[in-house]
Design a protein around this motif. Sequence first.
Motif, mmCIF file in Angstrom:
data_model
loop_
_atom_site.group_PDB
_atom_site.id
_atom_site.type_symbol
_atom_site.label_atom_id
_atom_site.label_comp_id
_atom_site.label_asym_id
_atom_site.label_seq_id
_atom_site.Cartn_x
_atom_site.Cartn_y
_atom_site.Cartn_z
ATOM 1 N N SER A 71 -14.353 1.643 -1.353
ATOM 2 C CA SER A 71 -13.493 2.547 -2.114
ATOM 3 C C SER A 71 -12.491 3.141 -1.143
ATOM 4 O O SER A 71 -12.512 2.843 0.053
ATOM 5 N N VAL A 73 -8.413 5.359 -0.534
ATOM 6 C CA VAL A 73 -7.091 5.774 -1.003
ATOM 7 C C VAL A 73 -6.080 5.520 0.108
ATOM 8 O O VAL A 73 -6.348 5.766 1.283
ATOM 9 N N ARG A 86 -10.163 -1.640 -5.838
ATOM 10 C CA ARG A 86 -10.993 -0.437 -5.784
ATOM 11 C C ARG A 86 -10.368 0.688 -4.949
ATOM 12 O O ARG A 86 -10.936 1.773 -4.869
ATOM 13 N N ARG A 88 -7.456 3.372 -4.394
ATOM 14 C CA ARG A 88 -6.411 4.108 -5.087
ATOM 15 C C ARG A 88 -5.120 4.089 -4.263
ATOM 16 O O ARG A 88 -5.147 4.237 -3.047
ATOM 17 N N ILE A 90 -1.405 5.875 -3.838
ATOM 18 C CA ILE A 90 -0.532 7.009 -4.156
ATOM 19 C C ILE A 90 0.847 6.711 -3.601
ATOM 20 O O ILE A 90 1.000 6.352 -2.428
#
Length: 418
Positions: A71, A73, A86, A88, A90
């Motif tokens: 996982s 970001v 999986r 994220r 931004i």
Amino acid sequence: MPDCPPRTDAAARSFLRGCFDAAIDAVRPGPAVLANLPDKPEGRCIVVGAGKASAAMAAAIDAAWPDVQLSGVVSTRHGHAVPAGRVRVIEAGHPVPDEHSVEAAQAMLAAVAGLGPDDLVVALISGGGSACLALPAPGLTLADKQAITRALLRSGAPISDMNTIRRHASGIKNGRLALAAAPARVVSLVISDIPGDDLAAVASGPSIADATTPADALAIIDRRAIPVPRDFRRHLLSAPPILPAGSAEAILIASPGQALDAAADYARRCGIAPLLLGDALEGESSALGAAMAATALAETDRPRVLISGGETTVTIGPEGAGRGGRNTEFLLAFALAAKGAEGIWAIAGDSDGIDGTEDAAGAFVSPDSLARADAAGFDALATLARHDSYSLFAATRDLIVTGPTLTNVNDIRAVLVC
């Protein structure tokens, strides 16, 4: 394969575009990540990262490790996102950070909190991450960071000075992200856009600390008269240096030199001898453009292509500027110095596909560029003085528009002399 001397302007342009495209293809994020994956962890894998290539890098590792508990970001420039499974993604501000840059920093610190020694953090770092990842240091607000960034961009400061200030104006850069992940193992995969490939300088080093100190940042601020809040100045005077995280390691997976070598290989396949002038050229864009034209005019071993990279700067005075980036400014100065000499063409572009804040990667220059600009109503010298090179090359239809390339190893320049 182009003819040389080229029988047509189109042949010269095709050759130069081939050099540019070969350089970009050599530093694509996906293959670079796959060739440098660390060992899979026994525990979780948390993917974090920042920069114009970070989303494409995250997509590659997500696809490669379907059997890993993964996982995370990453943060990239607006318009540079791709689906990353999986992980994220931004989109945030560049070259000036925005509220999404702060959101990304907070999300990454949360993602690496509470990890154990069996967990692995893979930090995907590339150019542009300094703006896409922002967490104001004590004494600063986001508005302060935005104002400091704008002042730095106008000052003509080299990227090394800019990133020294950025890392000490941050609550997440200069290795702080790696420190927050302890005791997990941290591996940084880095696509360098920094002259000299100092990995701690890419994106101001969120997962890699460097040897600069708050005093170094303050010295640059004073030398370049960069306005900063009084509370931030106090913070720099009292802040301790950041020590590198003991578990952090970094791997260079793509570099400017790799891109230029690929351009040179393309030229050789076309039967044109390349001359590599270096991947770390810096200085004022217009000055380098004039110097490069002088080098081309003096070249006696023809046909030849002069290949270079690095990151130049454009110093904007108080009168402001028109539209343009460092590559189109370089090219306009080049054209003025070359004075329409026969047998000289040039290309310059940013490897990320965006020259400055415009929608073009860069542009072409041909022997008749100034004549066509004059016919379109442009005084080339006055246009250079007001930093409006984009407008001139748009009028002459010489802009190169690639869209985001999803990589970033800084500028790629090639000059064909026949």
